[in-house]
Design an enzyme around this catalytic site. Structure first.
Site, PDB file in Angstrom:
ATOM      1  N   TYR A 144       0.767  -1.131   0.135  1.00 58.15           N
ATOM      2  CA  TYR A 144      -0.151  -0.039  -0.007  1.00 58.15           C
ATOM      3  C   TYR A 144       0.690   1.134   0.057  1.00 58.15           C
ATOM      4  O   TYR A 144       0.485   2.191  -0.786  1.00 58.15           O
ATOM      5  CB  TYR A 144      -1.051  -0.088   1.318  1.00 58.15           C
ATOM      6  CG  TYR A 144      -2.173  -0.541   1.010  1.00 58.15           C
ATOM      7  CD1 TYR A 144      -2.441  -1.504   0.070  1.00 58.15           C
ATOM      8  CD2 TYR A 144      -3.641  -0.053   1.442  1.00 58.15           C
ATOM      9  CE1 TYR A 144      -3.546  -2.252  -0.237  1.00 58.15           C
ATOM     10  CE2 TYR A 144      -4.583  -0.740   1.058  1.00 58.15           C
ATOM     11  CZ  TYR A 144      -4.631  -1.734   0.340  1.00 58.15           C
ATOM     12  OH  TYR A 144      -5.926  -2.437   0.044  1.00 58.15           O
ATOM     13  N   GLU A 151       1.275   6.605  -6.779  1.00 59.04           N
ATOM     14  CA  GLU A 151       0.288   7.379  -7.382  1.00 59.04           C
ATOM     15  C   GLU A 151       0.446   8.768  -7.227  1.00 59.04           C
ATOM     16  O   GLU A 151       0.180   9.681  -8.056  1.00 59.04           O
ATOM     17  CB  GLU A 151      -1.094   6.774  -6.590  1.00 59.04           C
ATOM     18  CG  GLU A 151      -1.396   5.413  -6.754  1.00 59.04           C
ATOM     19  CD  GLU A 151      -2.503   4.991  -6.178  1.00 59.04           C
ATOM     20  OE1 GLU A 151      -3.410   5.809  -5.875  1.00 59.04           O
ATOM     21  OE2 GLU A 151      -2.760   3.624  -5.806  1.00 59.04           O
TER      22      GLU A 151
END
Length: 220
Positions: A144, A151
């Site tokens: 994550y 991102e």
């Protein structure tokens, strides 16, 4: 309960998704291993990854209709953020595929999804291998942060690069939209990561070793 139509659908959906993401992972790794441009992800791989991620809209429908007992809000956040990257960042700015951040993002996504969808397949079949169970609620601890960081980095590259270019049709307002999305990552990442930490405590216990909590029989 027998093997119902719903269970058959979920097995096929999750198995197909696992294979699709494994294909994405394999193609990205192969590209990194054999291409001269070390981090460039070819458009054919990019398009396949975009299609694979777009199909994940079904996750939202599954949560909304109760096909699976998934929280709608966190599902919506995760799917929406990924669709944003695939359609609002890499689609209009394909040259960003040469960034190492794009490769790390796809690898993190794909690894996460291969684990997750494989877990759901075995869960529907009634028996999950212990190693896969542990990975389902532990791999996110590393994947994550890699995915979210990638991102954000990709969005920043677009914001301070092509999104401001005079040749880009939406340059007057697009940067502001990107800033708004970046700001949403502050609460969004906390919510998503916190949700998975709660899931980990629920299914593996709170210990560092991730040992599943022993089931205590209630007195009759």
């Amino acid at each position: 309960m027998g093997f119902t139509a719903k269970k058959a659908y979920l097995v096929l959906y999750n198995a197909g998704s696992a294979v699709a993401w494994l294909t994405v992972l394999g193609r990205v790794v192969a590209t990194l291993a054999y291409k001269k441009d070390a981090f460039f992800v070819p458009l054919v791989v990019d398009n396949f990854a975009r299609t694979t991620q777009t199909v994940a809209v079904m996750e939202i429908l599954h949560a909304l209709t109760g096909v699976v007992p998934a929280p709608v809000f966190t599902t919506l956040m995760q799917v929406a953020s990924r669709l944003f990257l695939m359609w609002a960042i890499t689609f209009p700015f394909p040259h960003l595929n040469s960034s190492a951040w794009y490769s790390s993002m796809l690898c993190a996504w794909a690894t996460t999804e291969v684990i997750r969808y494989s877990y759901f397949v075995f869960k529907q079949l009634g028996s999950v291998p212990s190693a896969l169970h542990w990975l389902r609620y532990s791999a996110f601890l590393v994947l994550y942060p890699i995915g979210i960081s990638s991102e954000v980095a990709m969005t920043l590259k677009a914001l301070f690069g092509p999104a401001r270019s005079e040749g880009f049709a939406f340059s007057t307002w697009y940067p502001y939209a990107l800033v708004a999305v970046l700001l949403s990552y502050i609460p969004g990442s906390v919510v998503l990561y916190g949700h998975m930490l709660k899931q980990r405590r629920k299914y593996l216990g709170g210990g560092a070793g991730g040992v599943e909590k022993p089931k205590v029989k209630k007195r009759q």
